[in-house]
Design an enzyme around this catalytic site. Structure first.
Site, PDB file in Angstrom:
ATOM      1  N   GLY A 123       3.332  -2.968  13.387  1.00  0.00           N
ATOM      2  CA  GLY A 123       1.981  -3.442  13.078  1.00  0.00           C
ATOM      3  C   GLY A 123       1.364  -4.262  14.201  1.00  0.00           C
ATOM      4  O   GLY A 123       0.414  -5.019  13.978  1.00  0.00           O
ATOM      5  N   THR A 124       1.856  -4.077  15.414  1.00  0.00           N
ATOM      6  CA  THR A 124       1.356  -4.823  16.569  1.00  0.00           C
ATOM      7  C   THR A 124      -0.153  -4.625  16.753  1.00  0.00           C
ATOM      8  O   THR A 124      -0.901  -5.595  16.949  1.00  0.00           O
ATOM      9  CB  THR A 124       2.068  -4.341  17.855  1.00  0.00           C
ATOM     10  OG1 THR A 124       3.415  -4.020  17.563  1.00  0.00           O
ATOM     11  CG2 THR A 124       1.979  -5.371  18.953  1.00  0.00           C
TER      12      THR A 124
ATOM     13  N   GLY B 238      -0.686   4.560   8.915  1.00  0.00           N
ATOM     14  CA  GLY B 238      -0.892   3.179   8.467  1.00  0.00           C
ATOM     15  C   GLY B 238      -0.563   2.980   6.995  1.00  0.00           C
ATOM     16  O   GLY B 238      -1.204   2.184   6.317  1.00  0.00           O
TER      17      GLY B 238
ATOM     18  N   HIS C 267       7.396  -7.762  22.591  1.00  0.00           N
ATOM     19  CA  HIS C 267       8.405  -7.132  21.729  1.00  0.00           C
ATOM     20  C   HIS C 267       9.774  -7.771  21.972  1.00  0.00           C
ATOM     21  O   HIS C 267      10.757  -7.391  21.344  1.00  0.00           O
ATOM     22  CB  HIS C 267       8.517  -5.634  22.031  1.00  0.00           C
ATOM     23  CG  HIS C 267       7.288  -4.842  21.665  1.00  0.00           C
ATOM     24  ND1 HIS C 267       6.667  -4.962  20.448  1.00  0.00           N
ATOM     25  CD2 HIS C 267       6.593  -3.896  22.353  1.00  0.00           C
ATOM     26  CE1 HIS C 267       5.628  -4.124  20.403  1.00  0.00           C
ATOM     27  NE2 HIS C 267       5.566  -3.480  21.544  1.00  0.00           N
TER      28      HIS C 267
HETATM   29  P1  A3P Z   1       2.448   4.663  11.198  1.00  0.00           P
HETATM   30  O1  A3P Z   1       3.049   5.397  12.320  1.00  0.00           O
HETATM   31  O2  A3P Z   1       3.405   4.492  10.050  1.00  0.00           O
HETATM   32  O3  A3P Z   1       1.160   5.206  10.737  1.00  0.00           O
HETATM   33  P2  A3P Z   1       2.423  -0.728  16.385  1.00  0.00           P
HETATM   34  O4  A3P Z   1       1.020  -1.151  16.453  1.00  0.00           O
HETATM   35  O5  A3P Z   1       3.399  -1.858  16.241  1.00  0.00           O
HETATM   36  O6  A3P Z   1       2.781   0.247  17.431  1.00  0.00           O
HETATM   37  O7  A3P Z   1       2.586   0.025  14.989  1.00  0.00           O
HETATM   38  C1  A3P Z   1       1.929   1.243  14.751  1.00  0.00           C
HETATM   39  C2  A3P Z   1       1.888   1.455  13.257  1.00  0.00           C
HETATM   40  O8  A3P Z   1       0.890   0.602  12.670  1.00  0.00           O
HETATM   41  C3  A3P Z   1       1.494   2.880  12.920  1.00  0.00           C
HETATM   42  O9  A3P Z   1       2.130   3.168  11.688  1.00  0.00           O
HETATM   43  C4  A3P Z   1      -0.008   2.745  12.779  1.00  0.00           C
HETATM   44  O10 A3P Z   1      -0.607   3.777  12.053  1.00  0.00           O
HETATM   45  C5  A3P Z   1      -0.110   1.407  12.054  1.00  0.00           C
HETATM   46  N1  A3P Z   1      -1.408   0.759  12.237  1.00  0.00           N
HETATM   47  C6  A3P Z   1      -2.180   0.728  13.359  1.00  0.00           C
HETATM   48  N2  A3P Z   1      -3.303   0.040  13.130  1.00  0.00           N
HETATM   49  C7  A3P Z   1      -3.255  -0.379  11.860  1.00  0.00           C
HETATM   50  C8  A3P Z   1      -4.153  -1.140  11.029  1.00  0.00           C
HETATM   51  N3  A3P Z   1      -5.315  -1.573  11.495  1.00  0.00           N
HETATM   52  N4  A3P Z   1      -3.785  -1.383   9.760  1.00  0.00           N
HETATM   53  C9  A3P Z   1      -2.599  -0.938   9.284  1.00  0.00           C
HETATM   54  N5  A3P Z   1      -1.714  -0.207   9.999  1.00  0.00           N
HETATM   55  C10 A3P Z   1      -2.038   0.065  11.273  1.00  0.00           C
END
Ligand code: A3P
Length: 397
Positions: free
Chosen positions: A105-106, A362, A192
């Site tokens: 969720g970064t 997401g 990270h």
């Molecule tokens: P999924 O692959 O399960 O869809 P990070 O940002 O740490 O790389 O994590 C990416 C994950 O967070 C992905 O999950 C992505 O879809 C989800 N993501 C990105 N933006 C988001 C948002 N605004 N709200 C919720 N989830 C989000």
């Protein structure tokens, strides 16, 4: 008056390293890593790059994460021991770290932190809000990937919104520069790296580095695994031409702890324990809780970062406006996140990643579409073994 409007803008200040002073030292660290350290570290196949190496129990990409981990020690120890006037002055600014394992969720939290901390400057409903035209990864830098710790061109400072690789964007520098406010009262970084690799001078608030706070986002391991496998499969193929892992191979590696910045459980437990010991310094959030109760959690975030929402802001709906701005639906539908790949640190590291790669589904519980019963059982067993007695539980729908 609202609490946010009285405060100074929080903007990324990333040129705090005394590049000229330390450039030589950093080059020596790089050389030592390549010559002496790398050949002796355990190695496994990489999820995104070709290889991962194990350093102090952590699986890292040798090209930037390993260097950053080593440089981190050097950089902050230097702060503490020399206390040089420039470094000390820069170091006295509070440092706020957004810490995550990749795919936890970064992207979301970057947007939420940026929008929350800068709300006095940028109204979340404004058609000119930077997040509408700047990908969340370009709002503030990543400690290990953004060449923050000396492994960059030492002749020029790095500022997070100072893009020099955005030929594909309209507006260019002038547009981006206009977002950069003139002053800053905090340094904002994503990272990270696990808690264990941060030197005491960062994790101890009374140090000469000033106050540092960590916002940690934890996501259930099954969804992290699927998200990482999907992301890694695409990015690895594009960048290395190597065949991505099969689901089975990836799962086995993940269960053995081999994933970027892993093992998963060590990363999570490191921040979890720190949050219990020092709740004022480490805020432990869960992706699933944020999904379920964004209002309460964004308020916690703002309070933790010293900018609680005032009653006036709450009554005006500012919290909800920020949540809406940073929602998956909104961010993933923006042109900048559909078509651009302007994450400058990836560009500098020569890694091709589209902004859209950070927005997949997401959802909570997507793992159910991929896991067999045996996989779920194995992961549950690992969770039991690793987390029992810690007090940490996972939301597995
Ligand atoms: P999924 O692959 O399960 O869809 P990070 O940002 O740490 O790389 O994590 C990416 C994950 O967070 C992905 O999950 C992505 O879809 C989800 N993501 C990105 N933006 C988001 C948002 N605004 N709200 C919720 N989830 C989000």
């Amino acid at each position: 008056m609202s609490s946010a409007s009285t405060s100074q803008p929080i903007v990324p200040k990333t040129d705090y390293i005394e590049e000229k002073e330390d450039g030589e030292a950093y080059r020596k660290i790089d050389a030592d890593i390549c010559r002496e350290m790398l050949p002796n570290l355990p190695k496994e196949k990489g999820w995104i790059a070709e290889q991962l190496v194990q350093y102090k129990g952590v699986w890292l990409t040798p090209t930037f994460a390993l260097k950053a981990a080593v440089q981190l020690q050097h950089h902050f120890n230097l702060f503490q021991t020399t206390g040089s006037s420039t470094s000390a002055a820069r170091g006295s600014l509070p440092m706020y770290f957004l810490a995550t394992l990749p795919k936890s969720g970064t992207t979301w939290l970057r947007a939420l932190m940026f929008a929350t901390l800068n709300r006095s400057l940028y109204d979340a409903t404004s058609p000119h809000h930077p997040l509408l035209t700047t990908g969340p990864h370009d709002c503030f830098p990543c400690l290990e990937m953004d060449n923050m710790l000396g492994n960059h061109d030492h002749s020029r400072p790095v500022t997070s919104l100072d893009h020099d690789h955005h030929d594909d964007r309209d507006g260019g520098d002038a547009m981006i520069d206009s977002y950069v406010p003139p002053t800053s009262t905090a340094q904002l970084f994503a990272t990270h790296l696990p808690y264990s690799l941060f030197p005491k001078s960062v994790t101890t608030s009374s140090s000469t580095c000033g106050v540092s706070k960590f916002v940690y986002v934890c996501r259930n391991p099954k969804d992290v695994f699927i998200s990482l496998w999907k992301f890694g499969s695409k990015v690895k193929a594009v960048n290395t031409g190597l065949t991505p892992f099969s689901l089975e191979e990836a799962f086995d590696l993940f269960c053995r702890g081999v994933c970027p910045y892993g093992p998963y459980w060590d990363h999570v437990l490191g921040f979890w324990k720190a949050s219990l010991e020092m709740p004022g310094q480490v805020l432990f959030l869960k992706y699933e809780d944020l999904r379920k109760e964004p209002f309460a959690n964004v308020k916690r975030l703002a309070e933790f970062l010293g900018q609680p929402f005032s009653e006036e802001e709450e009554s005006k709906g500012v919290v909800q406006q920020i949540i809406k701005l940073c929602s998956f639906e909104n961010l993933s539908s923006l042109e900048i996140n559909k078509t651009s790949r302007t994450q400058q640190y990836f560009v500098k590291a020569n890694i091709l990643v589209e902004n859209s790669d950070f927005f997949r589904k997401g959802q909570v519980g997507d793992w159910k579409n991929f896991f067999t019963d045996d996989m779920a059982k194995r992961m549950d067993q690992i969770i039991d073994e690793r987390f029992s007695g810690s007090g940490l539980t996972f939301v597995n729908p």
